[in-house]
Scaffold this motif. Structure first.
Motif, PDB file in Angstrom:
ATOM      1  N   ALA A 108      39.579  -3.388  -6.413  1.00  4.72           N
ATOM      2  CA  ALA A 108      38.424  -2.508  -6.251  1.00  4.72           C
ATOM      3  C   ALA A 108      37.107  -3.234  -6.457  1.00  4.72           C
ATOM      4  O   ALA A 108      36.091  -2.827  -5.907  1.00  4.72           O
ATOM      5  CB  ALA A 108      38.528  -1.333  -7.219  1.00  4.72           C
ATOM      6  N   SER A 109      37.084  -4.300  -7.257  1.00  3.19           N
ATOM      7  CA  SER A 109      35.788  -4.877  -7.582  1.00  3.19           C
ATOM      8  C   SER A 109      35.731  -6.393  -7.458  1.00  3.19           C
ATOM      9  O   SER A 109      34.685  -6.985  -7.679  1.00  3.19           O
ATOM     10  CB  SER A 109      35.388  -4.468  -9.004  1.00  3.19           C
ATOM     11  OG  SER A 109      36.357  -4.950  -9.905  1.00  3.19           O
TER      12      SER A 109
ATOM     13  N   ALA B  44      46.543   6.845  -5.489  1.00  4.65           N
ATOM     14  CA  ALA B  44      45.749   6.100  -4.518  1.00  4.65           C
ATOM     15  C   ALA B  44      45.909   6.680  -3.110  1.00  4.65           C
ATOM     16  O   ALA B  44      44.982   6.666  -2.312  1.00  4.65           O
ATOM     17  CB  ALA B  44      46.156   4.629  -4.536  1.00  4.65           C
TER      18      ALA B  44
ATOM     19  N   GLN C  49      39.794  10.758  -4.935  1.00  5.05           N
ATOM     20  CA  GLN C  49      39.318   9.594  -5.671  1.00  5.05           C
ATOM     21  C   GLN C  49      40.109   8.346  -5.283  1.00  5.05           C
ATOM     22  O   GLN C  49      39.562   7.254  -5.171  1.00  5.05           O
ATOM     23  CB  GLN C  49      39.447   9.813  -7.188  1.00  5.05           C
ATOM     24  CG  GLN C  49      38.369  10.679  -7.795  1.00  5.05           C
ATOM     25  CD  GLN C  49      38.589  12.146  -7.489  1.00  5.05           C
ATOM     26  OE1 GLN C  49      39.695  12.555  -7.116  1.00  5.05           O
ATOM     27  NE2 GLN C  49      37.544  12.945  -7.634  1.00  5.05           N
TER      28      GLN C  49
ATOM     29  N   MET D 164      38.754   4.979  -3.773  1.00 10.39           N
ATOM     30  CA  MET D 164      39.063   3.712  -4.419  1.00 10.39           C
ATOM     31  C   MET D 164      39.527   2.694  -3.394  1.00 10.39           C
ATOM     32  O   MET D 164      39.092   1.532  -3.396  1.00 10.39           O
ATOM     33  CB  MET D 164      40.184   3.961  -5.427  1.00 10.39           C
ATOM     34  CG  MET D 164      40.204   3.068  -6.611  1.00 10.39           C
ATOM     35  SD  MET D 164      41.372   3.739  -7.809  1.00 10.39           S
ATOM     36  CE  MET D 164      42.915   3.126  -7.199  1.00 10.39           C
ATOM     37  N   ARG D 165      40.372   3.128  -2.483  1.00 14.69           N
ATOM     38  CA  ARG D 165      40.865   2.189  -1.475  1.00 14.69           C
ATOM     39  C   ARG D 165      39.749   1.790  -0.517  1.00 14.69           C
ATOM     40  O   ARG D 165      39.695   0.657  -0.038  1.00 14.69           O
ATOM     41  CB  ARG D 165      42.050   2.786  -0.716  1.00 14.69           C
ATOM     42  CG  ARG D 165      43.318   2.774  -1.556  1.00 14.69           C
ATOM     43  CD  ARG D 165      44.513   3.195  -0.750  1.00 14.69           C
ATOM     44  NE  ARG D 165      44.396   4.590  -0.346  1.00 14.69           N
ATOM     45  CZ  ARG D 165      44.803   5.050   0.842  1.00 14.69           C
ATOM     46  NH1 ARG D 165      45.325   4.241   1.719  1.00 14.69           N
ATOM     47  NH2 ARG D 165      44.671   6.331   1.125  1.00 14.69           N
TER      48      ARG D 165
ATOM     49  N   ILE E 176      33.500   4.674  -9.070  1.00 18.13           N
ATOM     50  CA  ILE E 176      34.809   4.106  -8.741  1.00 18.13           C
ATOM     51  C   ILE E 176      35.172   2.990  -9.702  1.00 18.13           C
ATOM     52  O   ILE E 176      36.318   2.856 -10.143  1.00 18.13           O
ATOM     53  CB  ILE E 176      34.810   3.573  -7.289  1.00 18.13           C
ATOM     54  CG1 ILE E 176      34.691   4.745  -6.308  1.00 18.13           C
ATOM     55  CG2 ILE E 176      36.067   2.765  -6.987  1.00 18.13           C
ATOM     56  CD1 ILE E 176      35.845   5.714  -6.362  1.00 18.13           C
ATOM     57  N   TRP E 177      34.163   2.182 -10.053  1.00 17.40           N
ATOM     58  CA  TRP E 177      34.470   1.072 -10.945  1.00 17.40           C
ATOM     59  C   TRP E 177      34.835   1.555 -12.343  1.00 17.40           C
ATOM     60  O   TRP E 177      35.755   1.029 -12.966  1.00 17.40           O
ATOM     61  CB  TRP E 177      33.298   0.068 -10.966  1.00 17.40           C
ATOM     62  CG  TRP E 177      33.294  -0.757  -9.721  1.00 17.40           C
ATOM     63  CD1 TRP E 177      34.385  -1.057  -8.963  1.00 17.40           C
ATOM     64  CD2 TRP E 177      32.189  -1.369  -9.072  1.00 17.40           C
ATOM     65  NE1 TRP E 177      34.018  -1.822  -7.887  1.00 17.40           N
ATOM     66  CE2 TRP E 177      32.689  -2.036  -7.922  1.00 17.40           C
ATOM     67  CE3 TRP E 177      30.825  -1.437  -9.342  1.00 17.40           C
ATOM     68  CZ2 TRP E 177      31.866  -2.752  -7.062  1.00 17.40           C
ATOM     69  CZ3 TRP E 177      30.013  -2.156  -8.478  1.00 17.40           C
ATOM     70  CH2 TRP E 177      30.525  -2.810  -7.348  1.00 17.40           C
TER      71      TRP E 177
ATOM     72  N   VAL F 290      38.436   2.694 -11.966  1.00 15.71           N
ATOM     73  CA  VAL F 290      39.500   1.673 -11.970  1.00 15.71           C
ATOM     74  C   VAL F 290      39.620   1.001 -13.332  1.00 15.71           C
ATOM     75  O   VAL F 290      40.733   0.687 -13.764  1.00 15.71           O
ATOM     76  CB  VAL F 290      39.332   0.586 -10.887  1.00 15.71           C
ATOM     77  CG1 VAL F 290      39.520   1.172  -9.518  1.00 15.71           C
ATOM     78  CG2 VAL F 290      38.030  -0.138 -11.000  1.00 15.71           C
TER      79      VAL F 290
END
Lengths: 333, 272, 358
Positions: free
Chosen positions: A36-37, A197, A202, A206-207, A226-227, A230
């Motif tokens: 995700a990041s 997921a 959400q 996220m994806r 989102i961060w 995760v």
């Protein structure tokens, strides 16, 4: 009837599989954040330690920062004197993990957006140090027992049921009940995460973020939400890993080192692949136990588990840099 | 299609020599995608050779083949009368082929001077001991190459920013520093990947002038990719036109301008 | 007012590319050398040598080594602890096998042996990049510590599994062993550090340094303009390993005297040296000095203030140290990725204009 040596080998493999499940669990936390990041979270293991420490602290009614308070004010506080039930404690720790996720995003990575991956990686090393010291200050650094009622000890049933396989020296496979529980929990956790997921709003967001930050921003997804999400999920995964590992060998510093074991797992499985993390975990778990059993202990003086996984990953990487399931990297100018 | 003698003189008085590099039937594929299909052309000594074409025509891939970054599946690259074996990019660079990049590829952590000095790396041979103690050849070499670099900086009018970190420079100057780095290598062939992309009219004029001056003063052979038709037609001696990975035209700007296939594929669409 | 460069012109290219182009800096550099070589040896005592100066000098060598690899060439390594162990054990084997050869040679050769080992572990860098490589160097860390722990030949089959430095002299003065004078320990480390600092500075300002920086900033572009990535990366690994090996050899023979490998050269050591260069400044020789000084002084300071001054117990002070170090790493990465060295440069910029900032 099989030769005993072979059966011992199988037992070693089974135990390796169980250890592998726990490696996979930690690796999963890495993959979540990385996808995700783009942050390679070295602090994942310390998060597991921190989660387990906090859980024990809450259950036993420890006064946070007791040591510090006593040193500064000359008091002698240590426990509130109550005990919190395991289930409630776990919920409370989950709240703490969300708070931690928010802090990490708000105070650290919000300020590092757009930095090179290696800078982010080093920041997580700093985070790991910080959390380790912070956790120890909050709950002190003694080795603690963690008992939330998971059954432990060898499963007699499996032992008896399998003893017929070998000769008189073979008493059946020895498998710890705790590890069976851990494997089941891990499997459930993976299913829940994948379902999250795939099927929730959400999860889709996220994806989307994992795929392309800019594009996700442009359709109105909040990156920072989102961060935090995760990091929270990774915190839960870390907590589960911390509980399992802590129940097995006590809550102590060495727990944070399992994170290091998860790194070769990721290098085998590829940093962005959830199935890769699981398969990689199992390969490492089985591989290191079998290597120790067949080669390490008899010929190399033992304790090869310390490095086997890394060497395996290293050799592997040289021939397939993207891991088992990672995407092939095409270089461009 | 091009029958000219060994060397000839252009209308503006420059001498174009014999064939320096020749691409023979180059085909480049990425998986199933054919980026370049059976293309042949040559680059003559001292000329400015342009490769043009619409987006996705395979121009950049072509430049990457010349500079050794991609190895074509089929075809041969001939350089100075010899067939070039498959080479690593740095080996190609050592043969005297320097280039610039479409998306500027300067070394952001270094000053302008150090960036341009990297262009001289292939001319610096001092051993590691000499470098470690900064005596003899290392020191001498540093000074000699510094002089070359200062001449290039002077030529491109960027002397005043020599100590500035490149990360602080505006886009146009970065492009010029990149040209300086390529030029400092003293190349036999200079490859320019969209040297004028993203520039305003004034900057384009400056850059055109520098390209012509480089060709004129150092006699450097230049191969360039460019989008801006008007500029290309003004400064190049010969033009290759590509479309969908195929060559659809090759000749002087005048020839190309009147080529019907080219007009259909490119000019008619992009410039009305 | 005194710090200025106006009227201080470089008239030749060599003058312009020297280490301290500004006269004031040059004089200060000479002054530091005079103090370090001619004054400190006469006033040093055991506490200052063992708690601060000797570890500072040794870590500064390691930090210079790691900075060449990480700060200049952009290849992150988490194997520093293991590589220092190679230097230490190489030195031990040399000292015990060739007792008649000067320890100065032993230390230099240990550096060479470490360079070879580090280069070997650097080979994967040709295929893998960034933190993939960082994780790969962990393999070196764990494997090497295990090796020195398990293979008895390395510790001469001693019962304790430890290695102990025998007494060795330089020019008739003891430099290793328990009876060494504080000034002798200090001097031998200072000599090696000065050597390392000068060599590192010269290499990083010359053509090799430019190759490293080019690979660090954009490896593909570097290769296309003619840098051979194989030789550039491996030379960085080798030279980095050379210095790290020297520091490991000194750490064992001069500083600790007796070493148990897991304790002295564990993964924590790798992080410690990495933190030194992050805090001190990536890609700066001066930063390596500053970072080493900072990381050596911080625990001493905390211990004096918290344990000595406020009466806290040592465990709590140690935990607080973790918190502070972790926080500092993050703060530096966010606010000043070029570390103390950059802060120093900024301060000098300000000073240069003082008292008229416009």
């Amino acid at each position: 009837m099989f030769p005993d040596q072979f059966l011992f080998g199988v037992e070693v493999m089974l135990n390796g599989l169980m250890a592998g499940v726990l490696y996979a669990l930690v690796a999963l936390g890495f993959v979540l954040i990385f996808k995700a990041s783009g942050i390679f979270n070295y602090a994942q293991g310390v998060m597991a330690l921190f989660g387990a420490l906090t859980l024990v602290g809450i259950m036993d009614g420890q006064v946070p920062f007791a040591h510090l308070i006593n040193s500064v004010f000359g008091t002698d506080v240590h426990h509130f004197g109550w005990h919190v039930p395991a289930f409630l404690s776990i919920l409370l720790v989950m709240v703490v993990m969300v708070g931690l996720a928010w802090c990490v995003q708000h105070f650290i990575f919000r300020h590092l957006v757009g930095q090179e991956p290696i800078i982010l990686f080093m920041a997580t090393i700093g985070l790991a140090y910080f959390m380790e010291g912070f956790g120890d200050m909050m709950w002190n650094s003694e080795i603690k027992k963690l008992d939330i009622g998971i059954p432990q000890g060898g499963s007699m049933w499996i032992e008896e049921a399998t003893s017929f396989l070998g000769g008189t020296n073979f008493y059946g496979f020895f498998i710890d009940k705790l590890e069976i529980v851990a494997s089941l929990v891990a499997i459930v956790l993976v299913i829940v995460l994948v379902a999250f997921a795939q099927y929730t709003k959400q999860g889709r967001a996220m994806r989307a973020v994992a795929d392309d930050h800019q594009a996700a921003l442009s359709v109105g997804i909040s990156l920072s939400f989102i961060w935090v999400l995760v990091w929270s999920l990774a915190g839960f995964v870390a907590l589960v890993a911390g509980i399992m590992w802590g129940a097995k060998s006590g809550v102590q510093f060495s727990l944070s080192l399992i994170a290091l074991k998860a790194l070769p797992v990721l290098m085998l499985g590829g940093f962005t692949s959830i199935p890769g993390a699981i398969v990689g975990g199992l390969i490492v778990g089985v591989g290191e136990k079998l290597f120790e059993f067949l080669i390490g202990a008899p010929f190399l003086g033992g304790a090869t588990e310390n490095w086997f996984a890394y060497m395996l990953a290293l050799v592997f990487l040289v021939f397939r840099p993207q891991g088992l399931f990672g995407e092939k990297i095409i270089e461009r100018v | 299609m091009f029958d000219q003698p060994e060397s000839f003189v252009t209308s503006d008085g420059r001498t174009i020599g014999g064939v320096m590099m020749e691409m023979k039937n180059i085909t480049l594929r990425f998986g199933g995608v054919v980026a370049i299909q059976d293309i042949s052309f040559d680059i003559r000594e001292g000329e400015i050779r342009a490769i043009i074409g619409p987006n996705g025509a395979g121009k950049s891939s072509m430049l990457n083949v010349i500079s050794g970054f991609y190895n074509p599946q089929e075809g041969e690259v001939w350089y100075k009368g010899e067939r070039r074996p498959s080479m690593k990019p740095f080996e190609v660079a050592r043969q005297g082929i320097a280039r610039t990049f479409q998306n500027i590829a300067l070394f952001e952590g270094m000053s302008v001077l150090d960036n341009v000095m990297t262009g001289r790396l292939n001319h610096m041979k001092a051993g590691i001991l000499s470098q470690a103690f900064w005596y003899g050849s290392a020191q001498r070499e540093e000074t000699e190459n510094r002089e070359v670099v200062e001449r290039v900086l002077d030529f491109l009018e960027i002397q005043h920013i020599r100590k500035t970190p490149v990360s602080r420079l505006p886009y146009g100057l970065k492009k010029r520093v990149e040209l300086a780095r390529a030029l400092a290598a003293d190349p036999k062939i200079l490859l320019l990947d969209e040297p004028m992309a993203g520039m305003n009219v004034e900057e384009k004029e400056d850059m055109s002038r520098f390209i012509l001056d480089v060709n004129d003063e150092f006699g450097t052979t230049i191969a360039l990719i460019e989008h801006d038709m008007s500029v290309v037609m003004d400064i190049s001696d010969r033009v290759v036109v590509m479309d969908y990975g195929k060559k659809i035209g090759d000749g002087t700007p005048k020839d190309v301008r009147s080529n019907q296939a080219v007009i259909d594929a490119y000019l008619g669409v992009a410039h009305d | 007012m005194f710090y200025r460069e106006s009227g201080d012109f470089s008239e030749t290219y060599p003058a312009d590319s020297q280490t301290f182009p500004i006269k004031f800096d040059r004089y200060r550099y000479y002054a530091v050398l005079v103090v370090a070589f001619l004054i400190i040896p006469f006033i040093i005592n055991d506490y200052w040598a063992n708690a601060i100066l000797v570890p500072f000098l040794i870590y500064a060598i390691a930090a210079i080594g790691l900075n060449i690899l990480v700060g200049y060439c952009g290849q992150v390594s988490l194997g520093t602890g293991g590589f220092m162990a190679v230097g230490a054990y190489a030195c031990y084997k040399l000292m015990t096998t060739f007792p008649d050869v000067s320890i100065m040679f032993h230390i230099l050769i240990s550096g060479g042996i470490t360079a070879a080992v580090v280069t070997l572990f650097g080979l994967p860098s040709l295929r893998i990049k960034g933190f993939y490589l960082a994780v790969a160097t962990l393999a070196a860390q764990f494997f090497l510590v295990w090796l020195f722990n398990r293979v008895a030949w390395f510790y001469n089959y001693s019962a304790s599994g430890q290695i102990n430095a025998p007494d060795r002299t330089v020019f008739g003065h003891l430099v290793t062993g328990p009876n060494t004078d504080a000034w002798a320990k200090y001097m031998i480390c200072l000599v090696f550090l000065t050597f390392a600092g000068i060599v590192a500075r010269n290499l990083t300002r010359g053509s090799l340094g430019r190759k490293w920086s080019a690979i660090r900033d954009m490896d593909i572009a570097a290769e296309i303009i003619g840098v051979n990535p194989l030789s550039a990366k491996l030379s960085a690994f080798a030279i980095s390993g050379f210095f790290i090996g020297i520091s490991g050899a000194l750490f064992f023979s001069v500083y600790l005297g007796a070493v148990e490998v897991g304790e002295a050269f564990g993964i924590q050591k790798s992080f410690l040296v990495l933190f030194m260069i992050i805090i001190g400044g990536l890609g700066s020789v001066f930063g390596s000095f500053a970072g080493a000084a900072f990381m050596v002084l911080l625990p001493v300071l905390l211990k004096n203030v918290l344990v000595g001054g406020l009466g806290w117990d040592t465990a709590l002070a140690a935990h607080l140290e973790f918190v502070i170090v972790g926080a500092l790493i993050i703060i530096f990465l966010i606010a000043e990725p070029h570390g103390l060295a950059q802060l120093w440069r900024v301060a000098k910029e300000k000073l240069r204009l003082w008292p008229f900032p416009h």
